[in-house]
Design a protein around this motif. Sequence first.
Motif, PDB file in Angstrom:
ATOM      1  N   HIS A  37       4.093  -9.678   9.464  1.00 59.65           N
ATOM      2  CA  HIS A  37       3.280  -8.456   9.441  1.00 59.65           C
ATOM      3  C   HIS A  37       3.071  -7.915  10.851  1.00 59.65           C
ATOM      4  O   HIS A  37       3.146  -6.701  11.080  1.00 59.65           O
ATOM      5  N   PHE A 119       6.656  -0.282   6.392  1.00 63.93           N
ATOM      6  CA  PHE A 119       5.313   0.234   6.636  1.00 63.93           C
ATOM      7  C   PHE A 119       5.328   1.683   7.133  1.00 63.93           C
ATOM      8  O   PHE A 119       4.309   2.378   7.077  1.00 63.93           O
ATOM      9  N   ILE A 167      -1.105  -4.344   0.104  1.00 63.13           N
ATOM     10  CA  ILE A 167      -0.809  -3.463   1.231  1.00 63.13           C
ATOM     11  C   ILE A 167      -1.448  -2.119   0.942  1.00 63.13           C
ATOM     12  O   ILE A 167      -1.261  -1.569  -0.150  1.00 63.13           O
TER      13      ILE A 167
END
Length: 236
Positions: A37, A119, A167
Amino acid sequence: MKALIFAAGLGERMRPLTDTTPKPLLVAGGKPLIAWHLEKLAALGVREVVVNVSWLAGQFPQVLGDGERWGLRIRYSDEGPVPLETGGGMHRALQLLRDGDGDEPFIAVNGDIWTDHDFARLPREPVGDAHLVLVDNPAHHPCGDFLLDADGQVAAEGEPRLTFAGIGVYRPSLLANWRDVIGDAPGAGSTPPRFRLAPLLRAAMDRSRVSGEHHRGRWTDVGTPQRLAMLDATLA
């Protein structure tokens, strides 16, 4: 944009591995789960990350340091010996995530998942109070969590349901009236308060304040030693 990584859980289903190591620091593919992450957030341009910690909290700064190796500034939100759940943890971390009284959105990611989700697809400015990433229902969670409609709105009720990936992008406004939503739930009266985020999300969904997206790529909830071993083998 700042980010929060949830890393305070006890990892009870991962024992005995988590007797000595917090779940987000367990290794898959040659690096701790949480490091995957951190790499993605750094590549996105995030420079400040808050990691909430509780179980074996002292190991996180030992392993991750201050984040310099990723070009990040990591700050730790220590919740003490009893984790504050997702809502309480986010509420406590807000002082580190927001600038003054602003409502700037931030990314939040569960520290015990792995995914190939990009992302960069996350909205920098969600239309409502939250934007969630949903995935196909895994075998261990066949009933799913929420409905994603054709307009990109997430609803608490309806079919077919998808599973929340852990998320999302959130605004501090999601927690503005948390006491009205949580009421007298166990832990709500503690200092600091302990409560789950899900009731606040459902309340926001009822006001059409939660958008979402369906990630059809790879995603794993690393909830058992067996799933960790499978993930590690796949990444290797």
